[in-house]
Design a protein around this motif. Structure first.
Motif, PDB file in Angstrom:
ATOM      1  N   THR A 195      22.053 -25.780  42.607  1.00 20.95           N
ATOM      2  CA  THR A 195      21.810 -24.700  41.663  1.00 20.95           C
ATOM      3  C   THR A 195      22.240 -25.115  40.257  1.00 20.95           C
ATOM      4  O   THR A 195      21.564 -24.829  39.264  1.00 20.95           O
ATOM      5  N   SER A 196      23.372 -25.824  40.175  1.00 19.38           N
ATOM      6  CA  SER A 196      23.861 -26.227  38.853  1.00 19.38           C
ATOM      7  C   SER A 196      22.869 -27.172  38.193  1.00 19.38           C
ATOM      8  O   SER A 196      22.728 -27.203  36.977  1.00 19.38           O
ATOM      9  N   THR A 215      20.337 -24.923  36.670  1.00 19.32           N
ATOM     10  CA  THR A 215      20.806 -24.269  35.448  1.00 19.32           C
ATOM     11  C   THR A 215      20.855 -25.243  34.291  1.00 19.32           C
ATOM     12  O   THR A 215      20.659 -24.859  33.142  1.00 19.32           O
ATOM     13  N   SER A 216      21.095 -26.534  34.596  1.00 15.70           N
ATOM     14  CA  SER A 216      21.108 -27.475  33.479  1.00 15.70           C
ATOM     15  C   SER A 216      19.684 -27.747  32.995  1.00 15.70           C
ATOM     16  O   SER A 216      19.466 -28.051  31.828  1.00 15.70           O
ATOM     17  N   TRP A 267      23.893 -21.287  29.633  1.00 19.99           N
ATOM     18  CA  TRP A 267      23.460 -22.053  30.808  1.00 19.99           C
ATOM     19  C   TRP A 267      24.421 -23.214  31.086  1.00 19.99           C
ATOM     20  O   TRP A 267      24.711 -23.503  32.249  1.00 19.99           O
ATOM     21  N   ILE A 304      27.440 -21.838  32.846  1.00 22.17           N
ATOM     22  CA  ILE A 304      27.159 -21.575  34.271  1.00 22.17           C
ATOM     23  C   ILE A 304      27.145 -22.893  35.053  1.00 22.17           C
ATOM     24  O   ILE A 304      27.701 -22.998  36.155  1.00 22.17           O
ATOM     25  N   THR A 305      26.529 -23.912  34.458  1.00 24.38           N
ATOM     26  CA  THR A 305      26.489 -25.222  35.117  1.00 24.38           C
ATOM     27  C   THR A 305      27.896 -25.726  35.417  1.00 24.38           C
ATOM     28  O   THR A 305      28.207 -26.157  36.527  1.00 24.38           O
TER      29      THR A 305
END
Lengths: 278, 595, 206
Positions: free
Chosen positions: C79-80, C83-84, C102, C105-106
């Motif tokens: 997921t990370s 997000t990146s 973002w 979050i990453t």
């Protein structure tokens, strides 16, 4: 020199980009040569890898290398010896190499190529033959510590009858030194690590028949007619070795043993007379 | 401590070369007669280990890097390398890695398990002192520098070429450096992992190579040679490039078969990764592996042969000048052919069972590394010295250097082939009398001393030259073909006042033949942006140096402190923008504008 | 060449490739990742060579590995990576705020992954699977630990970049840095996919 430039010569040679015909020629010819070389290479790689370890006609020898000596075990005959490998001239010798410590490499330059003895479970095999009787020099070919250079051994190729006699002689019981003081010293200080006949420990070189070996410690050559610094009679060599092994082979596992002059003399004399008749 | 270290720091690399050479001479003195006691057995193993390690990692590679640094940007018409900061960092990590390795002499024993450091000999059980720790950590630090250098040169060559300099117009030296950099990039990380695993085994009791706990000693051999064989090509390819340049210039001729040369270089680089196990024929990999690696190794002879023929045909019909540089280049060709022939002999596994780990191998790799690489470096140094320092080396002393070095070299190593065939194993401290080794070893030792004299002559040449006025012409050999000869000697710090327009292969030669005075500029004269010098790379390398010591002696506070210094520098580098400075056109005027 | 001087004050569409320095950085980083591939490739080979050398009485991978936990870690890291990607898209739209969000979050997802991994290692050590236990354990911790150290480095790096973005905004100097850090993050993500397959799934199968 055809193309040497003379002083003041300002001509510009023709600038050649290349020549396809020539370039193809000197690419194709080497390829053909390599094929000619490659076929026998592959053939002999597979030829040399033949496995004789199950062949009952071959003499099996398990070679275990140690810093800085060689152990030779003959599983078919239930015997173990060190530093001198006796082989019959009429049979294939099937070798299995392993190491007791670091990596070494088993090499008899005059008879065969080398094979490494790896640490751990990677056991290697090879085979060779010695059709002519004689004594051959063996070496360690992989850097294994300070005395790597001195880790020699001998291979003695003899006819079948003497090989059988050698096996039998090696199995015979050995008498300990007659002099009680020497015997006491020998049993307590030597047999803790070494063996003669069926007595003593097996972790270091077996001394049975050491008096009839070609060398002491692999490098002190036994001869009555000494020419070089590393030669002497078997008695002299044994004495020299026992007196200070570290001086002969730096870093070896034996170390100096505390012996009186009398004990040293007696043990060297006793060992020099431990001969095998074959 | 400047970013552009390329013209000033030659010295310490030469010093490592001298240390390695001194070690070689001590080795040869010990072996000049049987049962000699000049050095002890322990000392001998330290000498042979440090000789190999120093020559490969601290002398040969950095000397090549010095030449690459000085010449590559010039040959492609660039102002600088792509990453000047990394360039400087690479240099300092190499220096401190090398320093750390050599500190071991004074702290109770240098590494002594050979430059290959085969386990278990290199493990703690059999090398209990810190010697091998120095090897592991010193090489790790120095290896960072090499890897950074590889990335830097690749990026430079891909991104920074002058307008018109297409890939197939690049000089041969640039091509070989490009391929070598790719090899560095893909080979060195394997060494990084191998060294890390050995370090974990030694410092933290890991079990990679410890058979007692399931480790595998052959794994080390594979990892080492997957790095180690490409390393050989990393060394020799730039030498091929140097020879190509020197032969062309002094024959006044275009390189014969340029495109096949480029192709051959790529092929050698590619095959370099396919042949590592030919160092392990006797390890017991089985007949299938041995046969495959034999054939793959023999294949390398084809592209190498192409190169040899191309050089010979470049000289054919040329107008050859015998300067020191061209003598070294011409001497290189037959010498390298010999190394190549013995290479094919060694490639045949069944024959290698005899040759392996004997003096035959020692002779072979010295023929390719000394006869190939070092002669190449000597040729390159004599050739580019005026471009790097603005002074011509003395040709008379240069020729003395060549003659003594060349004769000494063949004396030292030719006889070693026969020692190997007679059964003398390599890496032996001494040998017994009466085996027929005495005479050949004596000849070899005398040869080594002659090589030493040749090297000293070269040093004298450097000193004498340094005292002379800086008056070398832009194109001192008069037949320069590539871009570096279009600018002043030494090259100014911005290299090209105006980026040149490249109109063909052998860019400068083409302009000369078209009757032009110099290169056509590709841009108007404007201000030139330069990066600022930075002290951070130096501090980072010091940090690594400290960390290395900390971990080695199990003092984790010091180890952590060293790493913190390094990471702190990385943060500073990231946060602080380097705006650099500008050199304005009027400042350039005085220095003579040349595109 | 320099995008500082864009008349409208706007950055070009791909600010990371606007300057020669930026282009060098991106190219150099691709090359660096090539080297990293060999590095992990060698670590994988070492692991594959040693993974059956567990030793008498020591726990095997089959007994140790708990797939649900590892799957959760995998989910976080994958997921990370996504997000990146969003972060880079925001950068190309020149929405600095979204870009920063973002990235945050990453980093948080990366931290979650790291915490799970540390817990996992802690658990293994208690099961008798220490670094020095066997060749299997040494090569396991070295491979997975090298990856973990890469994640940790990535977290610190991206956090540092978030700080720079807040201070300096998105410029032709910061853009390439963000871009290569995203490349790095994808790379360690791909490596993890291989670790998940080779170490955990193959380990579970035996």
């Amino acid at each position: 020199m055809k193309f040497r430039r003379r002083r003041g010569d300002n001509t510009i040679p023709v600038q050649v980009e290349g020549n396809h015909k020539l370039e193809i020629v000197w690419t194709v010819i080497p390829i053909i040569l390599l094929i000619i070389l490659g076929v026998p290479t592959v053939q002999s790689v597979f030829g040399l890898s033949k496995d004789y370890s199950k062949d009952p006609d071959a003499v099996q020898v398990i070679v275990t290398s140690h810093q800085y000596w060689w152990e030779f075990e003959y599983p078919q005959f239930g015997i173990k010896t060190a530093q001198e490998m006796v082989i019959p001239t009429n049979a294939k010798i099937a070798i299995e190499t392993k190491s007791g410590d670091v990596k070494h490499s088993f090499w008899i330059p005059a008879l065969a190529g080398k094979i490494d003895s790896n640490a751990g479970a990677n056991v290697n095999t090879m085979y060779f033959e010695a059709p002519k009787p004689g004594v051959y020099l063996g070496k360690c070919a992989e850097l294994c510590g300070p005395s790597h250079a001195l880790m020699d051994f001998k291979v003695k190729a003899v006819d079948e009858a003497s090989f059988d006699r050698w096996i039998a002689a090696l199995k015979e019981p050995v008498e300990l030194p007659a002099d009680p003081a020497v015997r006491e010293a020998f049993v307590s200080k030597c047999l803790s690590c070494h063996a003669v006949g069926d007595q003593g420990g097996m972790i270091y070189p077996n001394l049975t028949g050491i008096g009839s070996r070609e060398t002491v410690g692999g490098i002190l050559v036994n001869t009555d007619d000494a020419k070089y610094a590393n030669e002497g009679t078997v008695y002299e060599n044994l004495k020299r070795w026992i007196e200070d092994p570290d001086k002969i082979k730096p870093g070896n596992g034996m170390g100096k043993v505390a012996l009186t002059e009398q004990e040293l003399d007696g043990i060297a004399k006793y060992l020099s007379e431990l001969k095998l008749d074959y | 401590m400047t970013i552009k270290n390329r013209h000033s720091v030659f010295d310490c690399r030469r010093i490592f070369f001298l240390i390695g050479g001194l070690e070689a001479i001590l080795i040869r003195i010990q072996l000049w007669k049987p049962l000699n006691n000049f050095v002890s057995a322990d000392m001998f193993n330290e000498l042979l280990t440090m000789h190999g390690t120093t020559m490969i990692f601290l002398a040969a590679m950095p000397l090549l890097f010095a030449l690459m640094n000085a010449i590559i940007p010039l040959q492609i018409g660039a102002r600088d390398v792509a990453f000047p900061f990394l360039n400087s960092l690479g240099f300092w990590t190499f220096l401190f890695g090398g320093l750390l390795l050599n500190v071991s002499w004074f702290t109770g024993g240098a590494p002594d398990a050979g430059w290959t450091s085969y386990v278990p000999l290199a493990g703690t059980t059999y090398s209990g002192d810190h010697g091998v720790d120095y090897y592991v950590i010193g090489l790790q630090i120095a290896g960072i520098g090499t890897l950074l250098g590889g990335i830097n040169f690749m990026a430079t060559i891909i991104n920074m070429r002058a307008p018109g300099m297409s890939f197939m117009r690049m000089p041969m030296f640039t091509w070989t450096v490009f391929i070598t950099s790719a090899l560095i990039l893909f080979a060195f990380p394997a060494l990084t992992v191998g060294l890390a695993a050995l370090m974990f085994d030694r410092l933290f009791d890991a079990n990679f190579f410890n058979p007692a706990n399931g480790g595998n000693t052959i794994l080390w051999e594979h990892i080492f040679w997957i790095f180690g064989h490409p390393e050989v090509y990393i060394l020799i390819l730039p030498a091929f490039g140097i020879i190509s340049e020197v032969v062309c210039t002094f024959s006044r001729k275009r390189l014969f078969g340029y495109s096949s040369m480029v192709f051959a270089t790529m092929l050698i680089g590619f095959l370099g990764f396919m042949v590592w196990a030919h160092h392990m024929f006797t390890t017991g990999l089985g007949p299938v592996a041995n046969a495959l690696f034999s054939i793959a190794t023999m294949l390398i002879a084809v592209p190498t042969g192409i190169k040899i023929f191309n050089w010979i045909f470049t000289m054919w019909g040329g107008s050859i000048r015998f300067t020191t540089a061209s003598l070294f280049a011409i001497g290189f060709i037959p010498t390298f052919v010999m190394g190549g022939v013995t290479g094919v002999m060694l490639a045949a596994a069944p024959a290698d069972f005899q040759y392996h780990d004997s003096y035959f191998v020692v002779a072979h790799f010295h023929y390719v590394i000394v006869g190939g690489l070092i002669m190449g470096i000597f040729a390159g140094l004599h050739y580019w010295w005026p471009k790097m320092f603005g002074r011509m080396l003395n040709e008379t002393i240069g020729k003395i250097t060549f003659v003594t070095f060349f004769i000494g070299f063949h004396m030292t190593f030719f006889v070693q082939h026969f020692l190997g065939l007679l059964g003398m194993p390599r890496r032996i401290w001494t040998y017994l009398d009466g085996l027929g080794f005495n005479g050949l070893n004596l000849i070899s030792t005398i040869g080594a001393i002659l090589m030493g004299i040749g090297t000293v002559a070269f040093l004298i040449n450097i000193v004498i030259t340094a005292a002379k006025p800086r008056n070398a012409a832009d194109d001192p050999w008069e037949d320069g073909r590539t871009l570096e000869w279009a600018i002043s000697s030494p090259a100014p710090e911005y290299n090209f006042a105006q980026t040149p327009l490249v109109r063909g292969y052998d860019a400068l030669w083409k302009e000369k033949m078209d009757g032009n005075k110099g290169m056509t500029p590709a841009e108007p004269l404007g201000s030139i942006h330069m990066p600022s010098p930075s002290i951070l790379p130096f501090i980072m390398s010091v940090g690594l140096f400290i960390a290395g010591f900390g971990f080695m002696y199990h003092n984790y506070y010091i180890g952590a402190a060293g790493l913190i210094i390094m990471f702190a520098c990385m943060v500073i580098r990231s946060v602080k923008d380097d705006h650099g400075f500008h050199i304005e056109p009027d400042e350039l005027q005085g220095k003579g504008v040349k595109a | 060449m320099s995008a500082h001087s864009h008349a409208d004050g706007k950055l070009p569409h791909e600010p990371e490739k606007a300057t020669l320095e930026g282009r060098n950085k991106v190219l150099g980083f691709w090359l660096f990742l090539g080297g990293e591939t060999v590095l992990f490739g060698t670590l994988f080979s070492a692991f594959l060579a040693l993974r059956h050398q567990v030793g008498e009485g020591n726990p095997t991978g089959q007994e140790l590995f708990q797939l649900p936990l590892v799957a959760l870690a995998t989910f976080l890291l994958l997921t990370s990576s996504l997000t990146s990607v969003f972060a880079i898209q925001a950068m190309h739209r020149q929405q600095t705020k979204q870009l920063i969000s973002w990235l945050v979050i990453t980093v948080l997802l990366g931290l979650g992954f790291l915490i799970l991994e540390i817990y996992e290692f802690y658990h293994y050590v208690h099961e008798g699977h220490g670094f020095t236990t066997s060749a299997f354990s040494s090569s396991f911790y070295t491979l997975v630990g090298f990856h973990g150290a890469h994640v940790l480095f990535g977290i610190c790096w991206i956090s540092l970049l978030i700080g720079q973005l807040m201070k300096k905004g998105l410029t032709v100097i910061t853009a390439p840095k963000v871009y290569v850090s995203a490349m790095y993050w994808h790379f360690i993500d791909v490596v993890w996919v291989f670790i998940f397959t080779v170490v955990y799934l193959m380990g579970k199968v035996g």
